[in-house]
Enzyme design. Structure first.
Site, mmCIF file in Angstrom:
data_model
loop_
_atom_site.group_PDB
_atom_site.id
_atom_site.type_symbol
_atom_site.label_atom_id
_atom_site.label_comp_id
_atom_site.label_asym_id
_atom_site.label_seq_id
_atom_site.Cartn_x
_atom_site.Cartn_y
_atom_site.Cartn_z
ATOM 1 N N MET A 121 10.664 24.889 -1.229
ATOM 2 C CA MET A 121 9.791 23.897 -1.735
ATOM 3 C C MET A 121 10.375 23.137 -2.722
ATOM 4 S SD MET A 121 6.607 24.591 -4.223
ATOM 5 C CE MET A 121 5.492 25.319 -3.140
ATOM 6 N N ARG A 162 -9.870 1.254 15.457
ATOM 7 C CA ARG A 162 -9.795 1.941 14.044
ATOM 8 C C ARG A 162 -10.854 1.519 13.033
ATOM 9 N NH1 ARG A 162 -3.973 1.978 11.309
ATOM 10 N NH2 ARG A 162 -4.567 0.059 10.728
ATOM 11 N N LYS A 212 0.736 -1.143 0.063
ATOM 12 C CA LYS A 212 0.165 0.028 0.143
ATOM 13 C C LYS A 212 0.911 1.274 -0.070
ATOM 14 C CE LYS A 212 -0.541 0.154 4.937
ATOM 15 N NZ LYS A 212 -1.569 0.296 5.983
ATOM 16 N N TYR A 228 15.065 31.692 2.957
ATOM 17 C CA TYR A 228 13.973 32.519 3.329
ATOM 18 C C TYR A 228 14.259 32.882 4.863
ATOM 19 C CZ TYR A 228 11.291 31.505 -0.818
ATOM 20 O OH TYR A 228 10.950 31.428 -1.961
#
Length: 813
Positions: free
Chosen positions: A757, A580, A482, A708
């Site tokens: 980023m 869950r 998964k 930054y």
């Protein structure tokens, strides 16, 4: 097209030998084309280096029954229908000229040295909202290409745009007979093919022969052209400098666009085009002239000209990701060019498996039903293993294709991109421009000097064997793939696990399982978190759902009854304390009552999930979960009289609770080389190494800052290396500001300043390195476990956070 043999014999001025009852659907000159079939009329062209007569025997074996030849090859008489002519190219041109004569609508003919294809494609863009256009595919403008283009005209077309290219004298007259343009366009005249002519005047005269029967001729005003144009034709000229031209143009270049001031019949208006280069401006003005001649209003002209775009004129072969070859034809989607592209795909394929990514097809002149039937036939004849359709229309005709998945638009395609598993195949990417298939090419194209996550398949095999060694001989193994294989990759790892004969694969959602099934994975796949909306797809793709609630069970049973299923495998999840998902003890009687006597489904397994298998401080709680699982699963088995597979343990549980293996265990993050036990970690091999490169190196002085917010200020001269990876790639911003490091040339380089980023910066002052050098973000050092500890998280989050835009590279040592 359907022609009698007698009629065809007359058109070709041929002598016929043999009879055939087949209709003609396809004209072919290429013996290699997989589109050749019993309804093909094959012209055996003879060139300086090749004679297609040599391939007729093999074509007959493939089912072709009708040939245009200069002679019947030895031993083939009586085995097919032959039309014998003096020259097969002349016969092809006669056939095309006859076909053209059956239609009476405006035809635009283009010739010139430069710009023909671009003008043709732009005119198609500008005029297609109002006309059903047939045009030359690609640059089909030769003595062979023109007839093949014209033969594609059908009854639904009402405007034609065809190119004509020549390289020597006495060629244009043959093309004029075939095209017979009512409107002529002369594009830029350059030096191309000058060697075939004695002078520019002779070359111009030859080109102008295309307009012998044209009513209107569009060109940039020129005294030589003025003197050579047939007086019976109406000239329609433009100029930057000669105000006697029909249209006077002034241009102003601003930023990345050009403003054209147009003066025409006492009307003055501006248009904007997104180009600055002279060639594009000239080609755009030529298109403007056509719009003016068609009497388009000023507003329509302005709006459409603003939307002009760069045209890619070549089919390109590119290296793709995951051992794929890309055929880039991402700017056009029409039936004729699809045929060409499929032939090109066959000639360039490097892999047996072939995929076509195809958008809606436009300007075919056919009804959608007829068009997509023909497209399906093309796809089938070219042995395409997979079709990915993008567009609302092709989605409606999905069932025409085998192994086809469709998306309404390109954004929808990208939303499902990770489930499509492109690898070891040749991929044709063919789409109309507004679908922006260039973005698909960019996503699939192999990049150089990029950030990659390298996956060591040998390490996966080693780790699998390590955990298998802990199991009893009869214990089965489910492996979790998964979340894109915990960030490492889905299909590739699943394929390896299939090779190692694990018993089950586990995924979180149906889409992950569907992707694996579509890629050819045969192992049973359990879907752990299925949504009720995915039940239909789960059934269709033979996935096996985990059922964890009465609502979900009833919904699945209702669908199973509608589909008349019998003993479809499901997996019952029990909540033993994780709280869950799962049936609780008080739900068990109702669960049993619902399942009792049911023939639509069969309980393949009963499972639960341990909450603290990795933390022995909670040993008592873990044992309580095991005891409750034993109690509740036994009740289900006894009252339903079933013997399903039972499974409870995850990776940590395999090591810490070996007595509770039951019938199967579920291996997760351990496969990927991560253990919560420091001693066990020594026996596992690192699977994933996240690598990048140094983009730039600079030296900053004391007092200067990086990034930054100036969160790093140098206290001495410092060598800063910039790495092209950031938080959009999955690197936590908390890993910056001198907390984390990368490895360059086996040395630690501390991350300085805030992680951006797409980039991060490191102090490389003490490291001998240069731009382009490799950088390890994680792998052997730092490990994901080290990173997780520093960031106060878990290795799962580090791995699964790695963005899909980071290329995965799989390798064996």
């Amino acid at each position: 097209m359907t022609l009698s043999l007698q009629h065809l014999e007359k058109i070709l001025q041929a002598k016929r030998f043999g009879d055939s009852n087949c209709r003609i659907d396809t004209i072919s000159i290429d013996s290699r084309s997989l589109q050749n079939n019993e309804n093909t009329l094959f012209f055996a062209l003879v060139g300086p280096n090749n004679d297609a007569h040599n391939y007729i025997a093999s074509l007959i074996e493939k089912g072709v029954k009708q040939f245009v030849v200069t002679h019947i090859p030895e031993l083939l008489s009586g085995k097919a229908t032959f039309f014998v002519v003096e020259n097969t190219l002349d016969a092809l041109q006669k056939f095309a000229a006859h076909h053209r004569s059956q239609f009476n609508f405006p035809i635009i003919g283009l010739t010139g040295s430069n710009g023909k294809t671009i003008v043709k494609e732009w005119l198609n863009f500008l005029l297609s909202p109002d006309y059903n256009i047939i045009r030359s595919p690609k640059s089909y403008n030769s003595q062979v290409g023109v007839p093949l283009s014209v033969i594609s005209i059908n009854d639904k077309h009402n405007l034609g745009i065809f190119e004509a290219g020549i390289s020597k004298m006495n060629e244009m007259e043959k093309l004029e007979v075939i095209i017979k343009p009512s409107i002529g366009i002369l594009t830029n005249i350059g030096s191309a093919h000058d060697e075939g002519f004695e002078s520019v005047e002779q070359k111009m005269n030859e080109k102008l022969k295309l307009f012998k029967h044209s009513n209107l001729i569009i060109y940039q005003k020129n005294k030589l052209i003025d003197s050579l144009i047939d007086p019976k034709a109406q000239p329609f000229s433009w100029s930057y400098s000669d105000k006697t031209a029909d249209v006077f143009v002034e241009k102003t270049v601003i930023d990345e666009k050009t403003i054209l001031q147009i003066s025409y019949v006492e009307a003055n208006f501006e248009i904007q085009i997104p180009f600055q280069d002279e060639a594009s401006i000239e080609n755009a003005i030529t298109c403007l002239m056509v719009l003016l001649s068609f009497k388009y209003d000023k507003t329509t002209i302005q709006n459409r000209m603003k939307g002009l775009y760069p045209v890619e004129m070549r089919l390109k072969v590119k290296n793709g990701i995951n051992n794929t070859t890309l055929i880039d034809d991402s700017y056009s989607s029409d039936f004729q060019s699809l045929k060409i592209a499929l032939d090109f795909l066959e000639s360039q394929k490097q892999y047996k498996n072939k995929t076509v990514i195809l958008s809606d097809i436009f300007e075919s002149g056919l009804s959608n039903e007829e068009l997509y039937a023909k497209v399906s036939q093309l796809i089938t004849s070219n042995n395409i293993q997979r079709v990915i359709g993008i567009g609302e229309t092709i989605s409606e005709f999905k069932r025409q294709f085998t192994n086809c998945v469709t998306f309404k638009n390109t954004a929808d395609f990208f939303h499902n991109f990770d489930n499509l598993n492109f690898n070891n195949e040749t991929i044709l990417i063919k789409g109309a421009r507004h679908f922006q298939f260039e973005e698909i090419v960019a996503a699939l194209e192999e990049k150089t000097h990029e950030t990659v996550l390298e996956i060591n398949l040998n390490a996966i095999s080693h780790n699998l064997s390590f955990y298998k060694s802990k199991l009893k001989p009869a214990t089965k193994m489910m492996v979790m793939v998964k979340a894109f294989g915990y960030g490492n990759g889905g299909f590739e790892i699943a394929k390896l696990l299939e090779h190692h004969k694990v018993d089950y694969l586990g995924v979180a959602f149906a889409d992950e399982g569907i992707s694996l099934k579509n890629a050819g994975i045969l192992l049973p796949i359990m879907v752990l978190n299925p949504e009720t909306t995915s039940f239909s797809s789960i059934i269709q793709h033979k996935l096996e759902p985990e059922i964890y609630s009465l609502k979900g069970l009833n919904a699945f049973l209702q669908l199973a009854e509608q589909r008349k299923l019998k003993d479809f495998p499901i997996h019952i999840k029990i909540d033993t304390g994780m709280h869950r998902l799962g049936f609780e003890e008080e739900n068990l009687d109702e669960l049993i009552a619902t399942l009792e006597g049911n023939k639509f489904v069969t309980v393949k397994s009963i499972l639960s999930h341990m909450a603290t298998s990795d933390d022995l401080k909670h040993l008592e709680f873990a044992h309580s979960q095991i005891e409750l699982f034993e109690k509740l699963s036994s009740k289900l088995m006894n009252e339903l009289h079933i013997k399903p597979i039972r499974h409870l343990l995850n990776t940590s549980g395999i090591s810490n609770f070996p007595e509770s293996q039951y019938d199967m265990v579920r291996l997760g993050i351990g496969l990927y080389g991560v253990s919560n036990d420091a001693d066990e970690q020594k026996y596992l091999e690192n699977v994933g190494t996240l690598k990048s490169i140094i983009s730039q190196i600079r030296t900053i002085q004391a007092g200067e800052s990086v990034g930054y917010g100036r969160r790093f200020v140098a206290d001495k001269p410092t060598k800063i290396a910039t790495i092209p990876i950031g938080y959009a790639d999955g690197i936590s911003r908390h890993w910056g500001n001198s907390i984390g490091f990368v490895t360059i040339n086996n040395q630690k380089a501390t991350i300085v300043g805030s992680i951006c980023m797409d980039m991060l910066m490191v102090d490389s002052s003490e490291i001998n390195c240069k731009e382009g050098d490799s950088v390890i973000i994680f792998g052997e050092s730092p490990t994901v476990t080290f990173m997780a500890n520093k960031l106060q998280t878990i290795p799962y989050e580090i791995l699964t956070s790695i963005s899909q835009r980071v290329k995965r590279v799989f390798y064996r040592e």
